[in-house]
Scaffold this motif. Structure first.
Motif, short mmCIF file in Angstrom:
data_model
loop_
_atom_site.label_atom_id
_atom_site.label_comp_id
_atom_site.label_asym_id
_atom_site.label_seq_id
_atom_site.Cartn_x
_atom_site.Cartn_y
_atom_site.Cartn_z
N ASP A 183 63.95 27.28 36.50
CA ASP A 183 64.34 26.25 35.52
C ASP A 183 65.74 26.53 34.96
O ASP A 183 66.52 25.60 34.73
CB ASP A 183 63.32 26.19 34.39
N LEU A 184 66.04 27.81 34.72
CA LEU A 184 67.37 28.17 34.22
C LEU A 184 68.44 27.82 35.24
O LEU A 184 69.50 27.27 34.89
CB LEU A 184 67.42 29.66 33.89
N TRP A 185 68.18 28.14 36.51
CA TRP A 185 69.15 27.81 37.57
C TRP A 185 69.37 26.30 37.65
O TRP A 185 70.51 25.83 37.76
CB TRP A 185 68.67 28.37 38.89
N ALA A 186 68.29 25.54 37.59
CA ALA A 186 68.40 24.08 37.64
C ALA A 186 69.17 23.55 36.44
O ALA A 186 69.98 22.62 36.57
CB ALA A 186 67.01 23.46 37.73
N MET A 187 68.92 24.12 35.27
CA MET A 187 69.60 23.69 34.06
C MET A 187 71.11 23.95 34.16
O MET A 187 71.93 23.10 33.83
CB MET A 187 69.02 24.44 32.86
N LEU A 188 71.47 25.14 34.63
CA LEU A 188 72.89 25.48 34.77
C LEU A 188 73.55 24.62 35.84
O LEU A 188 74.71 24.21 35.69
CB LEU A 188 73.04 26.97 35.11
N ALA A 189 72.83 24.37 36.92
CA ALA A 189 73.39 23.56 38.00
C ALA A 189 73.61 22.11 37.56
O ALA A 189 74.59 21.48 37.95
CB ALA A 189 72.46 23.60 39.22
N SER A 190 72.71 21.61 36.72
CA SER A 190 72.85 20.22 36.27
C SER A 190 73.99 20.06 35.26
O SER A 190 74.58 18.99 35.14
CB SER A 190 71.54 19.74 35.64
N GLY A 191 74.28 21.12 34.53
CA GLY A 191 75.36 21.09 33.55
C GLY A 191 75.03 20.35 32.27
O GLY A 191 75.92 20.16 31.43
N LYS A 192 73.78 19.96 32.08
CA LYS A 192 73.45 19.13 30.91
C LYS A 192 73.55 19.88 29.59
O LYS A 192 73.73 19.26 28.53
CB LYS A 192 72.06 18.52 31.08
N LEU A 193 73.42 21.21 29.64
CA LEU A 193 73.51 22.00 28.41
C LEU A 193 74.72 22.93 28.40
O LEU A 193 74.78 23.85 27.58
CB LEU A 193 72.22 22.81 28.21
N LEU A 209 66.45 29.04 28.17
CA LEU A 209 67.55 29.33 27.24
C LEU A 209 67.39 30.70 26.61
O LEU A 209 68.37 31.43 26.41
CB LEU A 209 67.62 28.25 26.17
N ILE A 210 66.16 31.07 26.30
CA ILE A 210 65.91 32.42 25.77
C ILE A 210 66.30 33.46 26.81
O ILE A 210 66.92 34.48 26.50
CB ILE A 210 64.43 32.57 25.36
N LEU A 211 65.95 33.20 28.07
CA LEU A 211 66.33 34.11 29.16
C LEU A 211 67.84 34.20 29.30
O LEU A 211 68.39 35.28 29.55
CB LEU A 211 65.70 33.63 30.46
N LEU A 212 68.52 33.08 29.12
CA LEU A 212 69.98 33.07 29.21
C LEU A 212 70.60 33.95 28.12
O LEU A 212 71.52 34.75 28.40
CB LEU A 212 70.49 31.64 29.09
#
Length: 220
Positions: free
Chosen positions: A12-22, A191-194
């Protein structure tokens, strides 16, 4: 039932970073934490050098340093908003307030352990106070300063993210709080993992620097 497995959090973290939404929220938080960290290091080192000279002032402030983290710093956040507005400045100041004392205490600890022979050599060489501090005292106390820097990394992140939890419209802390309120585990835990990964990475780099300094001096 309430938390996805670790490999899913990483995905999920990888997908979030790849999408750039946050990405905007991530950059905002890490930038503010970086500013708070740099300010804490600069102010903390200078303050420690001054207090190391002013023995009586240090004796007065030592009890405050010993009990400082019992003070609920976040209680000052509403006052800081009144004084500084709703921008990033109150959050940076909270991060700074949490981090600076760790730098001061550890730098003083290192300055207390500077070998007297080095200070005598500086006097014989005709060095002034500034040159002695810059070329003799700080390099000798560097491992302790770096210990303070490692603590300051964690405290600055805690200050920024905690302030974003309380009252903010952006940043990692705000996004974590929003995800928590909406049961969005696919956003909250990544996000906590990040945050955890960022803190571990910076601390690891500082630890490598610290270890090399100690090895250069023949210590493990």
């Amino acid at each position: 039932l309430t938390m996805q497995p670790p490999h899913r959090i990483a995905a999920d973290l990888w997908a979030m970073l790849a999408s750039g939404k946050l990405n905007g929220a991530i950059v905002k938080t890490l930038s503010n934490a970086g500013i708070a960290l740099v300010l804490a290091l600069a102010a903390g080192i200078v303050t420690a050098l001054v207090l190391h000279r002013l023995k009586r002032t240090r004796e007065v402030l030592d009890p405050l340093f010993a009990t400082y983290y019992a003070i609920p710093v976040f209680a000052f956040y509403p006052l800081l908003i009144i004084l500084l507005g709703l921008g990033d400045a109150p959050q940076i100041l909270i991060g700074f307030m949490l981090a600076v004392v760790a730098v001061i205490v550890n730098t003083l600890n290192g300055l207390d352990r500077v070998p007297r022979v080095l200070l005598k050599t500086a006097r014989v060489a005709g060095m002034g106070r500034f040159e002695t501090a810059w070329r003799i005292m700080l390099p000798s106390a560097a491992p302790y300063v770096l210990t303070g820097a490692k603590l300051a990394v964690a405290y600055s992140l805690i200050g920024i993210i905690g302030a974003e939890f309380i009252m903010s419209r952006g940043g990692i802390g705000y996004e974590i709080a929003f995800a928590y309120d909406n049961f969005d585990n696919a956003t909250m835990y990544p996000l906590i993992l990040l945050v955890l990964g960022a803190a571990i990475t910076v601390n690891g780099l500082v630890s490598v620097w610290e270890r090399r300094l100690l090895e250069r001096r023949g210590r493990r």
